[in-house]
Every structure is written in structure tokens, then in C-alpha cells.
Write a protein that holds these residues in place. Structure first.
Motif, PDB file in Angstrom:
ATOM      1  N   VAL B 160      53.773  44.242  40.650  1.00 48.14           N
ATOM      2  CA  VAL B 160      54.064  44.913  39.378  1.00 48.14           C
ATOM      3  C   VAL B 160      53.030  45.991  39.046  1.00 48.14           C
ATOM      4  O   VAL B 160      53.151  46.671  38.034  1.00 48.14           O
ATOM      5  N   LEU B 161      52.008  46.144  39.876  1.00 49.38           N
ATOM      6  CA  LEU B 161      50.966  47.149  39.611  1.00 49.38           C
ATOM      7  C   LEU B 161      51.575  48.543  39.527  1.00 49.38           C
ATOM      8  O   LEU B 161      52.299  48.968  40.426  1.00 49.38           O
ATOM      9  N   GLN B 162      51.240  49.271  38.478  1.00 51.40           N
ATOM     10  CA  GLN B 162      51.673  50.665  38.354  1.00 51.40           C
ATOM     11  C   GLN B 162      50.657  51.551  39.083  1.00 51.40           C
ATOM     12  O   GLN B 162      49.508  51.152  39.292  1.00 51.40           O
ATOM     13  N   PRO B 163      51.067  52.774  39.443  1.00 45.77           N
ATOM     14  CA  PRO B 163      50.171  53.626  40.245  1.00 45.77           C
ATOM     15  C   PRO B 163      48.821  53.909  39.580  1.00 45.77           C
ATOM     16  O   PRO B 163      47.837  54.146  40.284  1.00 45.77           O
ATOM     17  N   ASP B 164      48.788  53.861  38.248  1.00 42.85           N
ATOM     18  CA  ASP B 164      47.519  54.174  37.571  1.00 42.85           C
ATOM     19  C   ASP B 164      46.705  52.918  37.272  1.00 42.85           C
ATOM     20  O   ASP B 164      45.673  52.996  36.613  1.00 42.85           O
ATOM     21  N   GLU B 165      47.170  51.762  37.743  1.00 45.37           N
ATOM     22  CA  GLU B 165      46.504  50.514  37.377  1.00 45.37           C
ATOM     23  C   GLU B 165      45.594  49.999  38.497  1.00 45.37           C
ATOM     24  O   GLU B 165      45.847  50.229  39.680  1.00 45.37           O
ATOM     25  N   LEU B 166      44.567  49.272  38.076  1.00 43.26           N
ATOM     26  CA  LEU B 166      43.600  48.709  39.012  1.00 43.26           C
ATOM     27  C   LEU B 166      43.404  47.229  38.679  1.00 43.26           C
ATOM     28  O   LEU B 166      43.237  46.862  37.509  1.00 43.26           O
ATOM     29  N   ILE B 167      43.425  46.381  39.712  1.00 40.29           N
ATOM     30  CA  ILE B 167      43.091  44.966  39.514  1.00 40.29           C
ATOM     31  C   ILE B 167      41.582  44.881  39.283  1.00 40.29           C
ATOM     32  O   ILE B 167      40.802  45.454  40.049  1.00 40.29           O
ATOM     33  N   THR B 168      41.171  44.188  38.213  1.00 43.41           N
ATOM     34  CA  THR B 168      39.735  44.061  37.963  1.00 43.41           C
ATOM     35  C   THR B 168      39.215  42.657  38.260  1.00 43.41           C
ATOM     36  O   THR B 168      38.044  42.485  38.582  1.00 43.41           O
ATOM     37  N   ALA B 169      40.093  41.646  38.137  1.00 47.06           N
ATOM     38  CA  ALA B 169      39.633  40.271  38.376  1.00 47.06           C
ATOM     39  C   ALA B 169      40.831  39.345  38.520  1.00 47.06           C
ATOM     40  O   ALA B 169      41.967  39.712  38.213  1.00 47.06           O
ATOM     41  N   ILE B 170      40.547  38.132  39.015  1.00 48.15           N
ATOM     42  CA  ILE B 170      41.547  37.070  39.017  1.00 48.15           C
ATOM     43  C   ILE B 170      40.885  35.826  38.434  1.00 48.15           C
ATOM     44  O   ILE B 170      39.712  35.556  38.712  1.00 48.15           O
ATOM     45  N   THR B 171      41.626  35.122  37.568  1.00 49.14           N
ATOM     46  CA  THR B 171      41.069  33.910  36.966  1.00 49.14           C
ATOM     47  C   THR B 171      41.941  32.712  37.316  1.00 49.14           C
ATOM     48  O   THR B 171      43.166  32.829  37.403  1.00 49.14           O
ATOM     49  N   PHE B 172      41.267  31.583  37.527  1.00 51.14           N
ATOM     50  CA  PHE B 172      41.957  30.332  37.841  1.00 51.14           C
ATOM     51  C   PHE B 172      41.611  29.313  36.754  1.00 51.14           C
ATOM     52  O   PHE B 172      40.442  29.208  36.362  1.00 51.14           O
ATOM     53  N   PRO B 173      42.608  28.550  36.291  1.00 52.30           N
ATOM     54  CA  PRO B 173      42.304  27.524  35.288  1.00 52.30           C
ATOM     55  C   PRO B 173      41.364  26.462  35.849  1.00 52.30           C
ATOM     56  O   PRO B 173      41.267  26.298  37.066  1.00 52.30           O
ATOM     57  N   ALA B 174      40.717  25.747  34.929  1.00 52.77           N
ATOM     58  CA  ALA B 174      39.769  24.706  35.353  1.00 52.77           C
ATOM     59  C   ALA B 174      40.468  23.675  36.231  1.00 52.77           C
ATOM     60  O   ALA B 174      41.664  23.397  36.064  1.00 52.77           O
ATOM     61  N   TRP B 175      39.732  23.140  37.168  1.00 56.62           N
ATOM     62  CA  TRP B 175      40.259  22.180  38.149  1.00 56.62           C
ATOM     63  C   TRP B 175      39.643  20.814  37.873  1.00 56.62           C
ATOM     64  O   TRP B 175      38.449  20.615  38.107  1.00 56.62           O
ATOM     65  N   PRO B 176      40.421  19.852  37.353  1.00 49.40           N
ATOM     66  CA  PRO B 176      39.823  18.551  37.038  1.00 49.40           C
ATOM     67  C   PRO B 176      39.399  17.789  38.290  1.00 49.40           C
ATOM     68  O   PRO B 176      40.067  17.870  39.322  1.00 49.40           O
ATOM     69  N   ALA B 177      38.315  17.037  38.160  1.00 44.95           N
ATOM     70  CA  ALA B 177      37.893  16.177  39.263  1.00 44.95           C
ATOM     71  C   ALA B 177      38.990  15.146  39.487  1.00 44.95           C
ATOM     72  O   ALA B 177      39.653  14.709  38.548  1.00 44.95           O
ATOM     73  N   GLY B 178      39.230  14.797  40.711  1.00 44.81           N
ATOM     74  CA  GLY B 178      40.225  13.770  40.995  1.00 44.81           C
ATOM     75  C   GLY B 178      41.614  14.307  41.297  1.00 44.81           C
ATOM     76  O   GLY B 178      42.505  13.560  41.698  1.00 44.81           O
ATOM     77  N   ARG B 179      41.799  15.602  41.095  1.00 42.65           N
ATOM     78  CA  ARG B 179      43.099  16.186  41.437  1.00 42.65           C
ATOM     79  C   ARG B 179      43.263  16.205  42.959  1.00 42.65           C
ATOM     80  O   ARG B 179      42.319  16.522  43.690  1.00 42.65           O
ATOM     81  N   ALA B 180      44.445  15.853  43.423  1.00 42.45           N
ATOM     82  CA  ALA B 180      44.697  15.800  44.866  1.00 42.45           C
ATOM     83  C   ALA B 180      45.206  17.148  45.350  1.00 42.45           C
ATOM     84  O   ALA B 180      46.061  17.760  44.703  1.00 42.45           O
ATOM     85  N   SER B 181      44.682  17.617  46.477  1.00 45.91           N
ATOM     86  CA  SER B 181      45.134  18.915  46.984  1.00 45.91           C
ATOM     87  C   SER B 181      44.902  19.020  48.487  1.00 45.91           C
ATOM     88  O   SER B 181      44.093  18.291  49.054  1.00 45.91           O
TER      89      SER B 181
END
Lengths: 167, 301
Positions: B160-181
Motif C-alpha cells: 500500500v506504500l505510495q510513491p512519496d511514502e517511506l517506511i520508518t519503523a515496524i512495531t510488534f505487540p508485547a510477547w507474553p512469556a509462555g506463549r508457544a511458537s
């Protein structure tokens, strides 16, 4: 555009087009033809050089991007006519046949061992998986790199496998 | 081939970079590590008028970990992720997947922002972003906006990035201890693009049933995506060999890969089932605290 950087300890200044890759700048402008150009799209690893201590593909780097940086090419590994310990290990283990991939193998392994002198055989194989060699089958290359670890402060060579080990 | 001709600028600040991208002459492309863009140029798949090199921009190369989650600046490199021990608990799927991302030399230059913008359907980070409900931060001279990773990728190499747009960062929600992955992928040569891959995670409720199941796949569609049909087989269920088998079967049925040079569609579909099954089994084993260390070449260093 004018670009200035260091190559093998010497300051250089040269005129390039913005689209000139670092690999071509080294070869054509600076006549450092030890850096080989294989695929030119980042797959074969033959063009690997070291930028501020990190191995990079010089075909995927523009010359203008290394303004002010310090580059080591394969020509910078030896001390005059004396082979570096890594180069000598390549020779001892017959770690090359046609030699086209060798500059990239040497620069990659040099950066790796400088950072990780205790790199395991698995780690060495993983890192060299980014460098294609169609002659050797890689075994003597891995043996040579294992053997060279001692010169970087790593373990003395006793873990090598197969022919040529421990000579 | 050599790249086509272009103009070049290396702005010192983000506003200057955004102004260059928004220039009325258009057709400007941001350049970070160049590990995706340079091959595109070499193949002449793109010939932008101007490359805006981001190398002088400050402060975009940090990984921040706090109670709200993980934030990575767009210029964070694979090498930085590989060496950040905090991510083993703060974003374990990324820590696990990073061993599969490209080769040694490319990891020294390739960036998070570049991978997201390039949007290769088989790339690991876009898959992790979708599977982990990440948010992508975007800036332009018109302001800034945040887009959920699930809405960011529109198709192969299309976002969805437009030609004049720049990605500045990516954020991930907190990851609880004990989550299986767990993360699984198969590539012909370790470090190459995956033929298919999967990132899975789930939480367990007090009765030991799965909830919040997320199953993301890469290389099996024109973009990274979650497989709701497979997730539905696990939510509310006890995770065991049977429910894992059903989820894997649903996953294989729910993806829509294409035939290409590297693998047939039928092979990829089957592979997705196999990888999802492996990943879920490994994630489950992790919740039981048993020695789950399946020794994977290249990940031990």
C-alpha cells in the motif's frame, strides 16, 4: 560524482556515475581486478569485499554508498608477496581449482574469522553457503578455513576432516 | 546487467528525504541496504529517476524493547537482529527466523524497511510481521500513518506504500512469556528464498486449550498471509497430534500457491501442510518444557 574512500589502507578519490557498483568501481576505476564479478545480482558471492570490517556483496553496493568508508579487497589480505595465513591455508588444502570464486571465499572467510575465530565447521559452511564454487565441492575450502582459525586467535587445527588435514 | 542510469541524493535528514520522494518529477525510490533494490535494478525491472539514499539519516537503526513490545527502525539490519539477545524472549519468532534470512554478506546490509517495501512473497520478515500482528509506520510530507501488516501487502512485490511514502519503523505487540511458537521453512539452499515457510503461535488457557492461534505462511501465496481455516481447527481445542494434523490439512487446503521455476503448486501446497505440522508440534513441545531442541543446521552459533 566524486567519491572518496579507503581501499586496503590507501585513500582514493575517483569519479563515478551514481549507478556504478562498488565492484565495477574497484575493477575499472581503481584497477583492483582481484574482486571478481560473477552474477551481478547478489547470488554468487564472488565480488565479496569487506566494508568497515563487514563482508558485503560489492555488486549490490553502489560506489557512492561507501563514501568515507574503509574497504578491504582480496588484494589487501596478503602482506606484499607473502600470503596471509588464510591464503596459505587455501594453498595447502588445494581449496581452489579455477580460482574464480576464490577472492570472495577469502574475503568472506577473513571477515568471519576476524569476528569469530572459533567458528565451527557448521558455522563456516553456513557462512560460505553465500559463495558459489562449482569446482571444489567446498570440502577443501572448509578445511582451509578451519585450519586458518589459529592465525586469528582461534583453536589450533585438529578438527579438520578428510584429506589434507593437519599438514 | 548493470543498473540503468539514475540520479542520486543522500539527504541528511528525514524531512529532506521525504521532500525528495515527494518531488513533482516523481519516480524516486528510497535506497537503504540495496539488497533487494539493486538486483531489481540489475535486472532492469525498475528504472527510477532518482535514488534517495537513506545512509545519512540518524536514529532509524535502533531496536527498542519495552513493555509495549518491540520497535525496529527501518534501517535495522539482519545482522543487528541476529545479534540482539533480547529478541529471543521479546520476539522469539523473529529470533528463530533470522537464521533463514539471506546469506552472511546480505545480512550485513539488508534492512527491515527494505524487506517490507520489497514485499517478496517468500521473505521471512513480512511473514513474521503478518503472523505477529505487527504495525508498519510510514511517513511522507503529508504526515505519518500506521498500517497493520495484514493490510500492508497487496500482492507479489506490491504494497500500500505510495510513491512519496517511506517506511520508518515496524512495531510488534508485547510477547507474553509462555506463549508457544515455532518457525519452519524449506529452501533448496539455506539462506535462499523459501519454497514455503510458516510462523505459528498460540496461547494456552487454564484448561490447556489453545487460544489466539496464529498461523502465518510465506511462499504459498502472492503475499504473506494467515490461514484462518487452519487456526480455527485449533482455537478452543487441546493441541495434540490429531488437532495438529487437522490444522495442517486445513492449512494445505487453504493456501493458493502458483507453479514456478522452483516448485509446483501441488508441491508447495503439500509442503505448507508438512511445515505447519512440524511447527505446531515443536511449539507444543516447547510448552511442555521438554528438550525441544531440534538441531537445525545453521542456527547454532
Amino acid at each position: 560524482m566524486e567519491v572518496s574512500f579507503k581501499v586496503n589502507g590507501h585513500a582514493v578519490k575517483t569519479e563515478v556515475e551514481p549507478r556504478t557498483t562498488l565492484s565495477l568501481c574497484l575493477r575499472d576505476n581503481l584497477k583492483l581486478t582481484g574482486t571478481h564479478v560473477g552474477c551481478e545480482h547478489g547470488v554468487c558471492g564472488a565480488c565479496t569485499v569487506i566494508v568497515d570490517g563487514e563482508a558485503v556483496r560489492s555488486c549490490l553496493t553502489l560506489a557512492v554508498q561507501v563514501e568515507g568508508r574503509s574497504i578491504t579487497t582480496v588484494e589487501g589480505l596478503a602482506d606484499g608477496d607473502a600470503l596471509s595465513p588464510l591464503q596459505a591455508a587455501f594453498r595447502r588444502h588445494n581449496a581452489l581449482q579455477c580460482g574464480f570464486c576464490t577472492p570472495g571465499m577469502l574475503t568472506t572467510a577473513h571477515a568471519l574469522l576476524t569476528d569469530e575465530p572459533h567458528a565451527s565447521a557448521d558455522r563456516i559452511r553456513e557462512v560460505l553457503s553465500g559463495n558459489l564454487c562449482r569446482c571444489t565441492g567446498y570440502l577443501p575450502i572448509v578445511e582451509a578455513v578451519l585450519d586458518a582459525r589459529a592465525a586469528y586467535g582461534g583453536p589450533a587445527s585438529d578438527a579438520t576432516t578428510g584429506h589434507g588435514a593437519g599438514r | 546487467m548493470k543498473p540503468p542510469q539514475f540520479e542520486y541524493a543522500a539527504p541528511a535528514t528525514l524531512p529532506e528525504a521525504l521532500a525528495l520522494l515527494a518531488h513533482p518529477d516523481g519516480d524516486a525510490k528510497p535506497l537503504a541496504g540495496g539488497q533487494s533494490l539493486m538486483p531489481v535494478l540489475a535486472f532492469r525491472l525498475a528504472s527510477p529517476r532518482l535514488l534517495v539514499d537513506l545512509r545519512l539519516l540518524q536514529g532509524m537503526d535502533r531496536i527498542e524493547v519495552d513493555a509495549s513490545g518491540v520497535r525496529m527502525g527501518a534501517k535495522v539490519r539482519w545482522r543487528d537482529i541476529e545479534r540482539d539477545a533480547r529478541l529471543k524472549t521479546a520476539l522469539p519468532l523473529m529470533a528463530e527466523a533470522i537464521g533463514h534470512v539471506a546469506h552472511y554478506q546480505i545480512r550485513n546490509r539488508g534492512t527491515v524497511g527494505g524487506s517490507l517495501a520489497h514485499a517478496d512473497p517468500a521473505a521471512e520478515l513480512p511473514g513474521i510481521a503478518v503472523a505477529c500482528d505487527a504495525t508498519i509506520e510510514i511517513a511522507s510530507t503529508r504526515g505519518s500513518r500506521s498500517v497493520a501488516a495484514a493490510d500492508f501487502f497487496e500482492g507479489a512485490l506490491t504494497t500500500v506504500l505510495q510513491p512519496d511514502e517511506l517506511i520508518t519503523a515496524i512495531t510488534f505487540p508485547a510477547w507474553p512469556a509462555g506463549r508457544a511458537s515455532a518457525f519452519e521453512e524449506l529452501a533448496r539452499r539455506h539462506g535462499d528464498f523459501a519454497m514455503a515457510g510458516t510462523a505459528v503461535w498460540f496461547d494456552l488457557d487454564t484448561a490447556g486449550r489453545a487460544m489466539n492461534t496464529h498461523i502465518g505462511v510465506i511462499g504459498a501465496s502472492d503475499r504473506p498471509r494467515r490461514l484462518a481455516a487452519a487456526e480455527a481447527k485449533l482455537d478452543g481445542q487441546v493441541i495434540d497430534a490429531q488437532s495438529i494434523g487437522e490444522a495442517a490439512c486445513a492449512a494445505a487446503g487453504a493456501c493458493d500457491p502458483a507453479d514456478d521455476l522452483h516448485a509446483s503448486a501441488a508441491y508447495r501446497r503439500n509442503l505448507v501442510g508438512v511445515l505447519v505440522e512440524r511447527a505446531l508440534a515443536r511449539a507444543l513441545a516447547g510448552t511442555k518444557g521438554s528438550g525441544t531442541a531440534i538441531n537445525r543446521s545453521g542456527e547454532s552459533h
